[in-house]
Design a protein around this motif. Structure first.
Motif, PDB file in Angstrom:
ATOM      1  N   HIS A 150       0.837  -1.021   0.176  1.00 46.84           N
ATOM      2  CA  HIS A 150       0.157   0.052  -0.187  1.00 46.84           C
ATOM      3  C   HIS A 150       0.767   1.240   0.022  1.00 46.84           C
ATOM      4  O   HIS A 150       1.760   1.184   0.632  1.00 46.84           O
ATOM      5  CB  HIS A 150      -0.934  -0.107   1.153  1.00 46.84           C
ATOM      6  N   LYS A 151       0.368   2.223  -0.766  1.00 48.10           N
ATOM      7  CA  LYS A 151       1.272   3.506  -1.003  1.00 48.10           C
ATOM      8  C   LYS A 151       0.597   4.789   0.008  1.00 48.10           C
ATOM      9  O   LYS A 151      -0.596   4.753   0.046  1.00 48.10           O
ATOM     10  CB  LYS A 151       1.421   3.949  -2.089  1.00 48.10           C
ATOM     11  N   SER A 152       1.376   5.428   0.813  1.00 56.80           N
ATOM     12  CA  SER A 152       0.718   6.366   1.599  1.00 56.80           C
ATOM     13  C   SER A 152       1.661   7.591   1.435  1.00 56.80           C
ATOM     14  O   SER A 152       2.448   7.662   0.596  1.00 56.80           O
ATOM     15  CB  SER A 152       0.927   5.939   3.190  1.00 56.80           C
ATOM     16  N   GLY A 153       1.428   8.789   2.205  1.00 60.95           N
ATOM     17  CA  GLY A 153       2.061   9.929   2.074  1.00 60.95           C
ATOM     18  C   GLY A 153       3.483   9.706   2.455  1.00 60.95           C
ATOM     19  O   GLY A 153       4.339  10.305   1.648  1.00 60.95           O
ATOM     20  N   SER A 154       3.975   8.883   3.101  1.00 63.48           N
ATOM     21  CA  SER A 154       5.418   8.361   3.438  1.00 63.48           C
ATOM     22  C   SER A 154       5.926   7.624   2.586  1.00 63.48           C
ATOM     23  O   SER A 154       7.311   7.130   2.781  1.00 63.48           O
ATOM     24  CB  SER A 154       5.505   7.965   5.106  1.00 63.48           C
ATOM     25  N   GLY A 155       5.357   6.949   1.577  1.00 67.91           N
ATOM     26  CA  GLY A 155       6.022   5.973   0.720  1.00 67.91           C
ATOM     27  C   GLY A 155       4.968   4.602   0.770  1.00 67.91           C
ATOM     28  O   GLY A 155       4.058   4.567   1.189  1.00 67.91           O
ATOM     29  N   TRP A 156       5.864   3.668   0.023  1.00 66.61           N
ATOM     30  CA  TRP A 156       5.321   2.335  -0.004  1.00 66.61           C
ATOM     31  C   TRP A 156       5.366   1.731   1.505  1.00 66.61           C
ATOM     32  O   TRP A 156       6.740   1.756   2.051  1.00 66.61           O
ATOM     33  CB  TRP A 156       6.028   1.214  -0.951  1.00 66.61           C
ATOM     34  N   SER A 157       4.361   0.993   1.872  1.00 67.53           N
ATOM     35  CA  SER A 157       4.520   0.253   3.148  1.00 67.53           C
ATOM     36  C   SER A 157       4.748  -1.174   2.999  1.00 67.53           C
ATOM     37  O   SER A 157       4.081  -1.731   2.082  1.00 67.53           O
ATOM     38  CB  SER A 157       3.008   0.458   4.054  1.00 67.53           C
ATOM     39  N   PRO A 158       5.890  -1.802   3.374  1.00 65.95           N
ATOM     40  CA  PRO A 158       6.022  -3.140   3.139  1.00 65.95           C
ATOM     41  C   PRO A 158       5.162  -3.784   3.726  1.00 65.95           C
ATOM     42  O   PRO A 158       4.501  -3.753   4.806  1.00 65.95           O
ATOM     43  CB  PRO A 158       7.615  -3.237   3.802  1.00 65.95           C
ATOM     44  N   VAL A 159       5.153  -5.270   3.272  1.00 57.07           N
ATOM     45  CA  VAL A 159       4.230  -6.161   3.777  1.00 57.07           C
ATOM     46  C   VAL A 159       4.829  -6.787   5.193  1.00 57.07           C
ATOM     47  O   VAL A 159       5.964  -7.323   5.040  1.00 57.07           O
ATOM     48  CB  VAL A 159       4.051  -7.297   2.804  1.00 57.07           C
ATOM     49  N   MET A 160       3.942  -7.069   6.094  1.00 53.38           N
ATOM     50  CA  MET A 160       4.701  -7.633   7.556  1.00 53.38           C
ATOM     51  C   MET A 160       4.390  -8.935   7.316  1.00 53.38           C
ATOM     52  O   MET A 160       3.241  -9.759   7.501  1.00 53.38           O
ATOM     53  CB  MET A 160       3.875  -7.051   8.721  1.00 53.38           C
ATOM     54  N   ALA A 161       5.497  -9.990   7.460  1.00 55.66           N
ATOM     55  CA  ALA A 161       5.468 -11.130   7.564  1.00 55.66           C
ATOM     56  C   ALA A 161       5.210 -12.004   9.060  1.00 55.66           C
ATOM     57  O   ALA A 161       4.879 -12.928   9.184  1.00 55.66           O
ATOM     58  CB  ALA A 161       6.663 -12.022   6.907  1.00 55.66           C
ATOM     59  N   ASP A 162       5.783 -11.047   9.877  1.00 60.76           N
ATOM     60  CA  ASP A 162       5.526 -11.008  11.523  1.00 60.76           C
ATOM     61  C   ASP A 162       5.728  -9.560  11.985  1.00 60.76           C
ATOM     62  O   ASP A 162       5.730  -8.831  11.327  1.00 60.76           O
ATOM     63  CB  ASP A 162       6.730 -11.966  11.932  1.00 60.76           C
ATOM     64  N   ASP A 163       5.472  -9.718  13.398  1.00 61.31           N
ATOM     65  CA  ASP A 163       5.324  -8.287  14.051  1.00 61.31           C
ATOM     66  C   ASP A 163       6.684  -7.548  13.764  1.00 61.31           C
ATOM     67  O   ASP A 163       6.536  -6.281  13.781  1.00 61.31           O
ATOM     68  CB  ASP A 163       5.124  -8.485  15.502  1.00 61.31           C
ATOM     69  N   ASN A 164       7.767  -8.047  13.639  1.00 57.80           N
ATOM     70  CA  ASN A 164       9.017  -7.241  13.482  1.00 57.80           C
ATOM     71  C   ASN A 164       9.742  -7.678  12.024  1.00 57.80           C
ATOM     72  O   ASN A 164      11.038  -7.750  11.950  1.00 57.80           O
ATOM     73  CB  ASN A 164       9.846  -7.786  14.677  1.00 57.80           C
ATOM     74  N   LEU A 165       9.161  -8.033  11.243  1.00 52.33           N
ATOM     75  CA  LEU A 165       9.728  -8.640   9.885  1.00 52.33           C
ATOM     76  C   LEU A 165       8.934  -8.227   8.869  1.00 52.33           C
ATOM     77  O   LEU A 165       7.642  -8.711   8.507  1.00 52.33           O
ATOM     78  CB  LEU A 165       9.654 -10.251   9.890  1.00 52.33           C
ATOM     79  N   ALA A 166       9.499  -7.277   8.065  1.00 48.98           N
ATOM     80  CA  ALA A 166       9.035  -6.537   6.762  1.00 48.98           C
ATOM     81  C   ALA A 166       9.359  -6.778   5.605  1.00 48.98           C
ATOM     82  O   ALA A 166      10.575  -7.426   5.306  1.00 48.98           O
ATOM     83  CB  ALA A 166       8.936  -5.085   6.948  1.00 48.98           C
ATOM     84  N   VAL A 167       8.652  -7.095   4.430  1.00 49.57           N
ATOM     85  CA  VAL A 167       8.846  -7.637   3.206  1.00 49.57           C
ATOM     86  C   VAL A 167       8.650  -6.743   1.895  1.00 49.57           C
ATOM     87  O   VAL A 167       7.330  -6.381   2.079  1.00 49.57           O
ATOM     88  CB  VAL A 167       8.329  -9.108   2.985  1.00 49.57           C
TER      89      VAL A 167
END
Length: 380
Positions: A114-131
């Protein structure tokens, strides 16, 4: 003007200009020498990446000389292993544009960015793991990406500048195999970001090691530090009798011998393990799902090595030549000293011109010494 140094003269044409270091406005500028040689040129995208990576503590590249050696497997399980420490924030960036594997290996294949004002938001594979992966942008999983170099470069730039990673302790970058456009773009865009190190993945056979040597050369030329080499599919451990079989015999000594010859750290051998394949296919952490499997010690050791590395002692990070950091006063002192030495040499040579032939022949050894001194002064 883009890329203009803050201490530039009035009327600076900019380091990107063909007249950089040569224009009238460049006279007396402290940056003139660098601009004229091209060292003063800074890609604006590199500065954007530096801002974007401002809160990323460690950036780890996972590379391979040849495809099919398990690079993405190692990258995904390294990320899973690092994120097992819930105090760490971990990200995975998949820039293997033509063969993005991370969405499936991280268990987020059906998610969207998803894209927001701050840029693309990575997908979360876990609470502390972004992809983040180009795989999230395909309309169909079977869609092929048939792009030439410039479009690939543009996407990599977007991934590096527009993704809102937030605060990360580790960013694991899964690069495509080889030393192609994607690698050159990475090196270019990350020029102002400290790359903490590269992990190179190989298999034991010489046909794979040949390409690893090229990857090592690439890292040296682009000043990317090498954390070490991992030998994947090193052997097969029979689940019934525990007999070890080397499916790909290391006829030239394998990765261990290569590391011994090149002085690069050897990060261990990962055996062929069907449960490791199962974890990757199902988007799970292998270490958490199969803690007693044969490949667990090797992957645990790799995760520990990455966590324990003293990155401050690794050489090869992108930084300017240390000699360029010498302060102005020291440079002035060197120039003054050199000038006095040159004047003394010129006076001596001038005196020899009017001296008798016998004296000039006797001075031959002195002239050789003077030539050596001149060579030293020229380097200054």
């Amino acid at each position: 003007m883009s890329g203009r140094p803050s201490d530039a003269n009035e009327g600076c044409v900019g380091p990107e200009s063909s007249m950089a270091g040569k224009a009238a406005a460049c006279a007396g500028c402290p940056n003139q020498k660098n601009c004229a040689s091209g060292k003063g040129s800074v890609d604006p995208a590199a500065a954007e990446v530096a801002r974007s990576f401002g809160m990323v503590k460690h950036t780890i590249l996972v590379l391979s000389g040849k495809g099919g050696v398990g690079k993405s497997t190692v990258a995904s399980q390294l990320a899973w292993g690092l994120s097992a420490d819930t105090k760490l924030e971990v990200g995975v960036l998949d820039i293997d544009i033509c063969g993005p594997s991370m969405p499936r290996m991280m268990g987020v294949e059906d998610e969207e960015v998803h894209k927001s004002g701050s840029g693309w938001s990575p997908v979360m594979a876990d609470d502390n793991l972004a992809v983040m992966s180009v795989g999230f942008m395909l309309q169909k999983k079977t869609d092929a990406i048939i792009w030439r170099g410039p479009r690939k470069t543009g996407l990599i730039k977007q991934f590096l500048t527009d993704v809102d990673w937030g605060k990360l302790d580790f960013l694991v970058v899964d690069a495509p195999p080889g030393t192609s456009d994607e690698h050159i773009s990475l090196a270019k865009f990350l020029k102002k970001v400290k790359i903490d190190g590269a992990i190179i993945v190989t298999t034991p056979q010489e046909v794979a090691l040949l390409d690893v040597r090229k990857e090592i050369t690439f890292c040296h030329k682009t000043k990317i530090p090498i954390l070490g080499v991992v030998e994947n599919m090193s052997y097969f451990s029979c689940p019934n009798c525990n007999h070890l079989t080397k499916i790909f015999p290391p006829l030239t000594g394998g990765a261990k011998k290569l590391c011994a010859d090149t002085g690069i750290p050897y990060l261990g051998a990962i055996p062929m393990d069907s449960k490791l394949l199962d974890a990757c296919e199902n988007g799970e952490s292998f270490l958490a799902r199969y803690p007693k499997s044969p490949a667990v010690p090797a992957i645990t050791s790799l995760v520990t090595a990455v966590q324990a590395s003293d990155y401050s002692k690794l050489s090869g990070s992108f930084k300017e030549d240390d000699n360029e950091d010498m302060n102005i006063e020291e440079k002035k002192e060197d120039i003054m000293k050199s000038s006095k030495e040159v004047q003394a040499i010129l006076a001596y040579l001038e005196g020899l011109q009017s001296a008798p032939e016998k004296t000039r022949k006797a001075a031959a050894s002195d002239i050789k010494k003077i030539a050596k001194i001149c060579a030293v002064l020229q380097k200054k």
